[in-house]
Structures are given as C-alpha cells and as structure tokens.
Motif scaffolding. Structure first.
Motif, PDB file in Angstrom:
ATOM      1  N   ILE A 114      28.777 -39.724  25.577  1.00  6.43           N
ATOM      2  CA  ILE A 114      27.539 -38.990  25.743  1.00  6.43           C
ATOM      3  C   ILE A 114      27.191 -37.847  24.585  1.00  6.43           C
ATOM      4  O   ILE A 114      26.336 -38.023  23.826  1.00  6.43           O
ATOM      5  N   PRO A 115      28.279 -37.067  24.403  1.00  4.56           N
ATOM      6  CA  PRO A 115      28.421 -36.113  23.512  1.00  4.56           C
ATOM      7  C   PRO A 115      28.249 -36.494  22.100  1.00  4.56           C
ATOM      8  O   PRO A 115      27.379 -36.133  21.268  1.00  4.56           O
ATOM      9  N   VAL A 116      29.101 -37.640  21.587  1.00  2.00           N
ATOM     10  CA  VAL A 116      28.795 -38.376  20.470  1.00  2.00           C
ATOM     11  C   VAL A 116      27.615 -38.903  20.129  1.00  2.00           C
ATOM     12  O   VAL A 116      27.137 -38.890  19.102  1.00  2.00           O
ATOM     13  N   MET A 133      28.071 -44.275  14.059  1.00  2.00           N
ATOM     14  CA  MET A 133      27.634 -45.576  14.409  1.00  2.00           C
ATOM     15  C   MET A 133      28.411 -46.775  13.864  1.00  2.00           C
ATOM     16  O   MET A 133      28.718 -47.821  14.486  1.00  2.00           O
ATOM     17  N   GLY A 134      29.284 -46.473  12.804  1.00  2.00           N
ATOM     18  CA  GLY A 134      30.279 -47.513  12.151  1.00  2.00           C
ATOM     19  C   GLY A 134      31.405 -47.406  13.325  1.00  2.00           C
ATOM     20  O   GLY A 134      31.911 -48.435  13.618  1.00  2.00           O
ATOM     21  N   PHE A 135      31.750 -46.216  13.718  1.00  2.00           N
ATOM     22  CA  PHE A 135      32.925 -46.248  14.868  1.00  2.00           C
ATOM     23  C   PHE A 135      32.491 -47.012  16.079  1.00  2.00           C
ATOM     24  O   PHE A 135      33.420 -47.833  16.387  1.00  2.00           O
ATOM     25  N   SER A 136      31.434 -46.943  16.455  1.00  2.00           N
ATOM     26  CA  SER A 136      31.029 -47.603  17.796  1.00  2.00           C
ATOM     27  C   SER A 136      30.948 -49.176  17.478  1.00  2.00           C
ATOM     28  O   SER A 136      31.013 -49.841  18.306  1.00  2.00           O
ATOM     29  N   LEU A 137      30.464 -49.387  16.370  1.00  5.94           N
ATOM     30  CA  LEU A 137      30.567 -50.813  15.927  1.00  5.94           C
ATOM     31  C   LEU A 137      31.977 -51.380  15.890  1.00  5.94           C
ATOM     32  O   LEU A 137      32.166 -52.658  16.378  1.00  5.94           O
ATOM     33  N   VAL A 197      27.599 -44.862  23.468  1.00  4.19           N
ATOM     34  CA  VAL A 197      27.236 -44.075  22.367  1.00  4.19           C
ATOM     35  C   VAL A 197      25.819 -44.646  21.509  1.00  4.19           C
ATOM     36  O   VAL A 197      25.073 -43.801  21.438  1.00  4.19           O
ATOM     37  N   ARG A 198      25.757 -45.737  21.578  1.00  2.40           N
ATOM     38  CA  ARG A 198      24.723 -46.339  20.837  1.00  2.40           C
ATOM     39  C   ARG A 198      23.294 -46.251  21.621  1.00  2.40           C
ATOM     40  O   ARG A 198      22.216 -45.877  21.339  1.00  2.40           O
ATOM     41  N   SER A 202      20.138 -43.935  21.059  1.00  6.76           N
ATOM     42  CA  SER A 202      18.627 -44.441  20.983  1.00  6.76           C
ATOM     43  C   SER A 202      17.690 -43.878  22.209  1.00  6.76           C
ATOM     44  O   SER A 202      16.756 -43.481  21.604  1.00  6.76           O
ATOM     45  N   SER A 203      18.408 -43.500  23.190  1.00  8.32           N
ATOM     46  CA  SER A 203      17.240 -43.009  24.014  1.00  8.32           C
ATOM     47  C   SER A 203      17.143 -41.502  23.723  1.00  8.32           C
ATOM     48  O   SER A 203      15.920 -40.854  23.797  1.00  8.32           O
ATOM     49  N   MET A 204      18.107 -40.709  23.163  1.00  4.56           N
ATOM     50  CA  MET A 204      17.788 -39.374  22.673  1.00  4.56           C
ATOM     51  C   MET A 204      16.866 -39.355  21.483  1.00  4.56           C
ATOM     52  O   MET A 204      15.796 -38.510  21.435  1.00  4.56           O
ATOM     53  N   LEU A 205      16.938 -40.435  20.694  1.00  3.32           N
ATOM     54  CA  LEU A 205      15.909 -40.607  19.483  1.00  3.32           C
ATOM     55  C   LEU A 205      14.545 -40.682  19.982  1.00  3.32           C
ATOM     56  O   LEU A 205      13.595 -39.988  19.649  1.00  3.32           O
TER      57      LEU A 205
END
Length: 318
Positions: A114-116, A133-137, A197-198, A202-205
């Motif tokens: 969540i913080p990330v 985002m690269g790390f999450s992928l 994270v993703r 997305s929700s925050m944006l």
C-alpha cells in the motif's frame, strides 16, 4: 444489515452444495481404491471386498454421497482412514501452520504494497514510478517456489540467518515462530504484494484526478492529509476487495511453499491423503477450504460498510 448477512449466508448454500458434488464425485471417480491401497498388493479379493464393506464403499456412489452430505451438514466429515481420527481434528492440526503462514504473508504484502502503491501514484510518470512498476512486474513473474529456493540458498545456506526448512509452533516462542515463517512468507507474499501495488496505484490515480481532491488542495490542506484522509480512504474500497481476493489465493498458493520449506500444512495433508486414497480427508479438507473462501468474501463485503459508509448492504449487489 442483519437481513443482508442472512441473505448472503443463504446464498452460500447452493454454492457449497455444488462444491460438495464436484469434490465427492471427482475423488470417487479417480483411479485407485482405498481398500486396495490399505491392504497392499498381496491382499486377496475377498479381503478387499470385506474392507470396502466396512468402509461403506460397497454402496452405489450416489448413496455414498448423500450419506456423506447428510453427516457433513451436521459437522461430521467422517474419520480419516489412516489417522483413525475425525477429519475436522486432522484438518485443525494441519491448518494451523497454513493459517500462520498465510496471515504473516498477507501482513507483509499489505504493509509493503500500500505505501509503495501510494508513492507510485504520487510520482506518476517519474523514474520512481517506472522503477516501482517494473519491480511489481518482476514480482508477478517470479514463481513463488523459485523465489523460495533462492531465499533458502542466500539467507539459510550462505548467511545462515534463518532455518533452511521446518515450522516452529507459536507455543515454543514468538520469535522462533516468526523466524521459521519469514522466508516462506516473503516467497509467498511477493506476487500478491506486486499485484496489490499495481491495484493501489491504479485506484489512487482514479481518485486523485477527481475534483474534490483538487478542491481540498486549493483550500490549503497539507498534502499528507489530502492523500491519506481523502484519497486513500475513498480508494480503499477497491484495495480491500483485492486484499480479500489475495488472502484467499494465498491459502491455495501456500501448498507449494509448504513443500519447499517442509511446513506441515494443508498442502502436505492433501497430497499425502491423495497418495493414501484417504477419501474422507480429501473431501473434508477441500470442502472446508471452500467454506473458508466464501466466508472470507462475505467478511470483505461486510467491511465495505465500515470503510465506506455510503455502501448500503440492502442495495449492494452480491
């Protein structure tokens, strides 16, 4: 709210009935017969038939199903053929390590993701956002069992910080218990954390682009208040749904990690029961896991009203 809860619980009845049908008939139509496995290859046909009659497996399969279902409704899932103990008791013994691992992995995923995700949303389009985002992928792409092996090699074999495998019950101390779960929890939680994270980003944006967020900023509110009190609170309904789904996924995904780290959980119970053709344990375990899954979803639905008072239980779709 009571009416909503009652309605949702009643809606679970046909779901669990279908699950019971699928589980029972798949198990009973699979190759292998418990009596033959128990007695071994040297047993005579008469001995096998006698044991089948003793176990109740000589009745037609539909009769066996309704007998089992009738007992299951009362909480009696039968008795393990090998353990000579009630299925619920056997399940409880193996479920505790799985539950400990799953909860720990979920906590790690939520605390990290969540913080990330919020940072990535705030830094949208920057190098920080692209790196995260690269790390999450990467986290989604790495199989959990492979990550577990790497963690064992680095932190257990080379650095000797954590045990290679095994499970320490909570009764033997909090730190030994946590220490035995750190590596498997990291391996299990990485993919879930990457997904979370993703979804958080997305929700925050979506929320940060709304007019009321711009209005809050124009009033001179601190950015921290705008992000955490206004944006995150409204985005958390979607995040909460993902948390519920990932928690259910973690329970199923723990099966592989339990074998990698030799944790005596539900995964080992199911595999051992399949090898032994312990039908009552297989049926009861899968049915209990399905029941747990649907109740987790029910709990998440109820939490919607706590997180967002605008949700009306009587009007919210299932």
């Amino acid at each position: 709210m009571i009416g909503y809860i009652t309605k949702r619980i009643l809606s679970l009845v046909p779901v669990m009935f279908v699950v019971a049908i699928v589980v029972f008939f798949i198990v009973h139509l699979s190759p292998g017969e418990p009596a033959s496995v128990i007695l071994g290859p040297n047993a005579s046909q008469s001995e096998v038939e006698a044991l089948r009659a003793e176990l109740g497996h000589d009745d037609p399969v539909p009769v066996q199903f309704f007998n089992w279902l009738g007992d299951a409704v009362t909480g009696d899932l039968g008795e393990s053929i090998y353990a000579n103990a009630p299925v619920t008791e056997v399940f409880g013994q193996y479920f505790i390590p799985t539950l400990s691992l799953t909860i720990f992995a979920q906590i790690l995923a939520v605390v990290f993701a969540i913080p990330v995700g919020i940072i990535a949303a705030i830094r949208k389009g920057t190098a920080v956002d692209q790196s995260l985002m690269g790390f999450s992928l990467l986290g989604i792409s790495i199989p959990s069992f492979l990550l577990g092996l790497f963690l064992i090699l680095l932190f257990s074999v080379n650095l000797e910080w954590f045990p290679v495998a095994g499970f320490v019950p909570l009764s033997e101390g909090i730190w030994p218990h946590i220490r035995s779960l750190i590596l498997p929890a990291i391996a299990l939680s990485l993919a879930q954390a990457a997904l979370l994270v993703r979804m958080t980003r997305s929700s925050m944006l979506d929320i940060l682009d709304n007019e009321y967020i711009k209005a809050a900023r124009s009033k001179g509110l601190k950015e921290r208040v705008v992000i955490y009190k206004h944006a995150l609170r409204n985005a958390f309904v979607t995040i909460l749904e993902v948390i519920g789904q990932t928690f259910s996924t973690l329970i199923a995904g723990a099966v592989v990690i339990e074998f990698v780290f030799n944790i005596p959980g539900i995964g080992q119970l199911i595999v051992n029961s399949v090898e032994r053709r312990d039908f009552p344990v297989i049926q009861g375990t899968i049915l209990l896991i399905a029941l747990l899954y649907v109740f987790i979803n029910l709990a998440i639905d109820l939490l919607y009203g706590v997180v967002d008072p605008r949700v009306r239980f009587g009007k919210k779709g299932d």
